[in-house]
Structure formats: structure tokens, C-alpha cells
Design a protein around this motif. Sequence first.
Motif, PDB file in Angstrom:
ATOM      1  N   PRO A 154       0.795  -1.209  -0.209  1.00  0.00           N
ATOM      2  CA  PRO A 154       0.090  -0.010   0.059  1.00  0.00           C
ATOM      3  C   PRO A 154       0.883   1.177   0.098  1.00  0.00           C
ATOM      4  CG  PRO A 154      -0.816  -1.609   1.552  1.00  0.00           C
ATOM      5  CD  PRO A 154       0.492  -2.048   1.081  1.00  0.00           C
ATOM      6  N   ILE A 155       2.067   1.043   0.411  1.00  0.00           N
ATOM      7  CA  ILE A 155       2.830   2.436   0.515  1.00  0.00           C
ATOM      8  C   ILE A 155       3.267   2.696  -0.918  1.00  0.00           C
ATOM      9  CG2 ILE A 155       5.159   3.323   1.290  1.00  0.00           C
ATOM     10  CD1 ILE A 155       4.835   1.576   3.651  1.00  0.00           C
ATOM     11  N   ALA A 156       3.347   1.754  -1.863  1.00  0.00           N
ATOM     12  CA  ALA A 156       3.849   2.053  -2.988  1.00  0.00           C
ATOM     13  C   ALA A 156       2.564   2.411  -3.895  1.00  0.00           C
ATOM     14  CB  ALA A 156       4.077   0.801  -3.816  1.00  0.00           C
ATOM     15  N   THR A 157       1.363   2.238  -3.632  1.00  0.00           N
ATOM     16  CA  THR A 157       0.137   2.898  -4.092  1.00  0.00           C
ATOM     17  C   THR A 157       0.111   4.285  -3.867  1.00  0.00           C
ATOM     18  OG1 THR A 157      -0.867   0.836  -3.623  1.00  0.00           O
ATOM     19  CG2 THR A 157      -2.366   2.641  -4.110  1.00  0.00           C
ATOM     20  N   LEU A 158       0.513   4.624  -2.621  1.00  0.00           N
ATOM     21  CA  LEU A 158       0.345   5.968  -2.218  1.00  0.00           C
ATOM     22  C   LEU A 158       1.440   6.674  -2.893  1.00  0.00           C
ATOM     23  CD1 LEU A 158      -0.356   8.194  -0.356  1.00  0.00           C
ATOM     24  CD2 LEU A 158       1.344   7.508   1.187  1.00  0.00           C
ATOM     25  N   LEU A 159       2.657   6.039  -3.353  1.00  0.00           N
ATOM     26  CA  LEU A 159       3.629   6.842  -3.832  1.00  0.00           C
ATOM     27  C   LEU A 159       3.307   7.044  -5.379  1.00  0.00           C
ATOM     28  CD1 LEU A 159       6.723   5.174  -2.545  1.00  0.00           C
ATOM     29  CD2 LEU A 159       6.116   7.501  -2.176  1.00  0.00           C
ATOM     30  N   ILE A 160       2.712   6.089  -6.003  1.00  0.00           N
ATOM     31  CA  ILE A 160       2.205   6.206  -7.398  1.00  0.00           C
ATOM     32  C   ILE A 160       1.249   7.117  -7.271  1.00  0.00           C
ATOM     33  CG2 ILE A 160       1.238   5.056  -9.276  1.00  0.00           C
ATOM     34  CD1 ILE A 160       2.287   2.512  -8.069  1.00  0.00           C
ATOM     35  N   VAL A 161       0.365   7.305  -6.778  1.00  0.00           N
ATOM     36  CA  VAL A 161      -0.849   8.470  -6.580  1.00  0.00           C
ATOM     37  C   VAL A 161      -0.330   9.755  -6.568  1.00  0.00           C
ATOM     38  CG1 VAL A 161      -3.154   8.930  -5.586  1.00  0.00           C
ATOM     39  CG2 VAL A 161      -2.364   6.587  -5.901  1.00  0.00           C
ATOM     40  N   VAL A 162       0.459   9.850  -5.450  1.00  0.00           N
ATOM     41  CA  VAL A 162       0.914  11.364  -5.237  1.00  0.00           C
ATOM     42  C   VAL A 162       2.052  11.756  -6.292  1.00  0.00           C
ATOM     43  CG1 VAL A 162       0.234  11.212  -2.951  1.00  0.00           C
ATOM     44  CG2 VAL A 162       2.726  10.620  -3.327  1.00  0.00           C
ATOM     45  N   MET A 163       2.614  10.884  -6.994  1.00  0.00           N
ATOM     46  CA  MET A 163       3.836  11.135  -7.918  1.00  0.00           C
ATOM     47  C   MET A 163       3.273  11.792  -9.046  1.00  0.00           C
ATOM     48  SD  MET A 163       6.643   8.500  -7.269  1.00  0.00           S
ATOM     49  CE  MET A 163       7.844   8.920  -8.493  1.00  0.00           C
ATOM     50  N   ALA A 164       3.902  12.916  -9.669  1.00  0.00           N
ATOM     51  CA  ALA A 164       3.191  13.471 -10.648  1.00  0.00           C
ATOM     52  C   ALA A 164       3.584  12.471 -12.052  1.00  0.00           C
ATOM     53  CB  ALA A 164       4.046  14.760 -11.178  1.00  0.00           C
ATOM     54  N   PRO A 165       2.690  12.579 -13.074  1.00  0.00           N
ATOM     55  CA  PRO A 165       3.114  11.623 -14.087  1.00  0.00           C
ATOM     56  C   PRO A 165       4.227  12.142 -15.203  1.00  0.00           C
ATOM     57  CG  PRO A 165       0.865  12.344 -14.121  1.00  0.00           C
ATOM     58  CD  PRO A 165       1.507  13.191 -13.197  1.00  0.00           C
TER      59      PRO A 165
END
Length: 59
Positions: A43-54
Motif C-alpha cells: 500500500p505504500i507503493a500505491t500511495l507513492l504512485i498516486v501522489v507522484m506527478a506523471p
Amino acid sequence: MDAAGSGSFVVGWGTLTLINAGLAQAKGRSGLNWWLLSILLGPIATLLIVVMAPLSREA
């Protein structure tokens, strides 16, 4: 935790890794790298993916 509970945990975690790989690819990142990272971070990776800009796509 019994055997049935452990199996559902593994299935849920595996599903999350596939979702993370798809999210990463949608943002222009490597799906394979994020899939591997998601195995460790979940789930930490999910959070990182969501908050990182494309990543910007250069033509």
C-alpha cells in the motif's frame, strides 16, 4: 492466522501489485519496476504512485 486467512492475504497483496503496475504505466512509469516494488511495499507503493506527478511524454 489460519491457512485460509493467509491465502486470502496473498491473493489480496498480489492483486494490489497488479493494480500498482497498471497505475504506474498509466503515469508513464515502468510497470515491471513498480510491480516489483509493490511486492515489498504494498500500500505504500500505491500511495507513492498516486501522489507522484506523471512523467511527461516527449515526442
